[in-house]
Scaffold this active site. Structure first.
Site, PDB file in Angstrom:
ATOM      1  N   LYS A   1       0.828  -1.213   0.000  1.00 45.95           N
ATOM      2  CA  LYS A   1       0.000   0.000   0.000  1.00 45.95           C
ATOM      3  C   LYS A   1       0.861   1.262   0.000  1.00 45.95           C
ATOM      4  CE  LYS A   1      -2.368  -0.919   3.709  1.00 45.95           C
ATOM      5  NZ  LYS A   1      -1.901  -2.233   4.116  1.00 45.95           N
TER       6      LYS A   1
ATOM      7  N   ARG B   1      -9.952   0.448   8.545  1.00 45.66           N
ATOM      8  CA  ARG B   1      -9.609  -0.955   8.758  1.00 45.66           C
ATOM      9  C   ARG B   1     -10.766  -1.772   9.335  1.00 45.66           C
ATOM     10  NH1 ARG B   1      -3.348  -1.004  10.902  1.00 45.66           N
ATOM     11  NH2 ARG B   1      -2.485  -0.112   9.001  1.00 45.66           N
TER      12      ARG B   1
ATOM     13  N   ARG C   1      10.854  -6.528   5.623  1.00 47.77           N
ATOM     14  CA  ARG C   1      10.662  -5.128   6.006  1.00 47.77           C
ATOM     15  C   ARG C   1      11.094  -4.904   7.454  1.00 47.77           C
ATOM     16  NH1 ARG C   1       4.723  -2.538   5.458  1.00 47.77           N
ATOM     17  NH2 ARG C   1       4.406  -3.294   7.572  1.00 47.77           N
TER      18      ARG C   1
ATOM     19  N   ARG D   1      10.715  -1.801  12.152  1.00 47.19           N
ATOM     20  CA  ARG D   1       9.315  -1.759  12.561  1.00 47.19           C
ATOM     21  C   ARG D   1       9.030  -2.884  13.554  1.00 47.19           C
ATOM     22  NH1 ARG D   1       5.434  -0.417   7.406  1.00 47.19           N
ATOM     23  NH2 ARG D   1       6.638   1.291   6.553  1.00 47.19           N
TER      24      ARG D   1
ATOM     25  N   ARG E   1      -1.035  -9.913  13.139  1.00 51.00           N
ATOM     26  CA  ARG E   1      -1.506  -8.801  12.308  1.00 51.00           C
ATOM     27  C   ARG E   1      -2.361  -9.300  11.146  1.00 51.00           C
ATOM     28  NH1 ARG E   1       2.692  -4.877  10.197  1.00 51.00           N
ATOM     29  NH2 ARG E   1       0.846  -3.620   9.895  1.00 51.00           N
TER      30      ARG E   1
END
Length: 194
Positions: free
Chosen positions: A14, A89, A128, A134, A145
């Site tokens: 995204k 969301r 990532r 993160r 998640r």
């Protein structure tokens, strides 16, 4: 004003595709993740509260996020439009966003949903996490998640589908090919700036 929701699970691209859309169509980018990370990095009270939820892979409370979005829209009164990245969301958030936009005399025009297999998402998120620091850098948090996404977020697709605004796009192509697919849908509403 053209308003777009870019929708998809964590790691679906995204953020990358939002950058492409922003530069091609001259939209203002509203990434709730970026807004929240900015608050966290500045150690604001909101950031400290948000970090508790983010570190556990949970969603930050709606009223906090809606307030930030309202402020961001107000900062750009002459915008060509907005792209919402990572929000809404939940169905409740989608309804709250519709109410906020109606109050501001606009609406969501199009929702693009990136669809990617779970194994690819896990691979992307692990990579990532290694490079960005993160909080989603281990498989346990990643699975949480993705599970959270499926249980709470996918109904948002149904909400927008019921309103005739949803288009599903396969997101496991190259970045350029995925962008071409997204652009085909956006071009029906708004032409590129350059």
């Amino acid at each position: 004003m053209f308003n777009l929701v870019l929708f998809g699970p964590p790691g679906s691209g995204k953020g990358t595709q939002s950058e492409n859309i922003v530069s091609t169509y001259n939209l203002q980018h509203i990434s709730t993740g970026d807004l929240l990370r900015d608050e966290v990095s500045r150690h604001t009270p909101l950031g400290s509260e948000a970090k508790k939820y983010m570190d556990q892979g949970m969603l930050v409370p709606d009223e906090v996020v809606i307030g930030m979005i309202s402020g961001k829209i107000d900062e750009h009164p002459d915008a060509r439009g907005f792209i919402f990245d990572g929000f809404p969301r939940t169905r409740h958030q989608a309804e709250a966003l519709d109410k906020l936009l109606e109050f501001k005399n606009t609406k969501i025009d199009l929702v693009l949903s990136l669809e990617i297999p779970e194994a690819e998402l896990t691979k992307r998120l692990l990579g990532r996490g290694e490079t960005s620091g993160r909080s989603d850098d281990n498989e346990e948090v990643i699975k949480k998640r993705i599970k959270e996404y499926h249980s709470k977020t996918q109904p948002v697709a149904g909400y927008y589908n019921d309103h005739g605004k949803l288009e599903n796009v396969k997101g496991d192509h190259s970045i350029a090919d995925t962008f071409k697919l997204l652009s085909k849908h956006i071009n029906k509403y708004l032409l590129p700036v350059n």
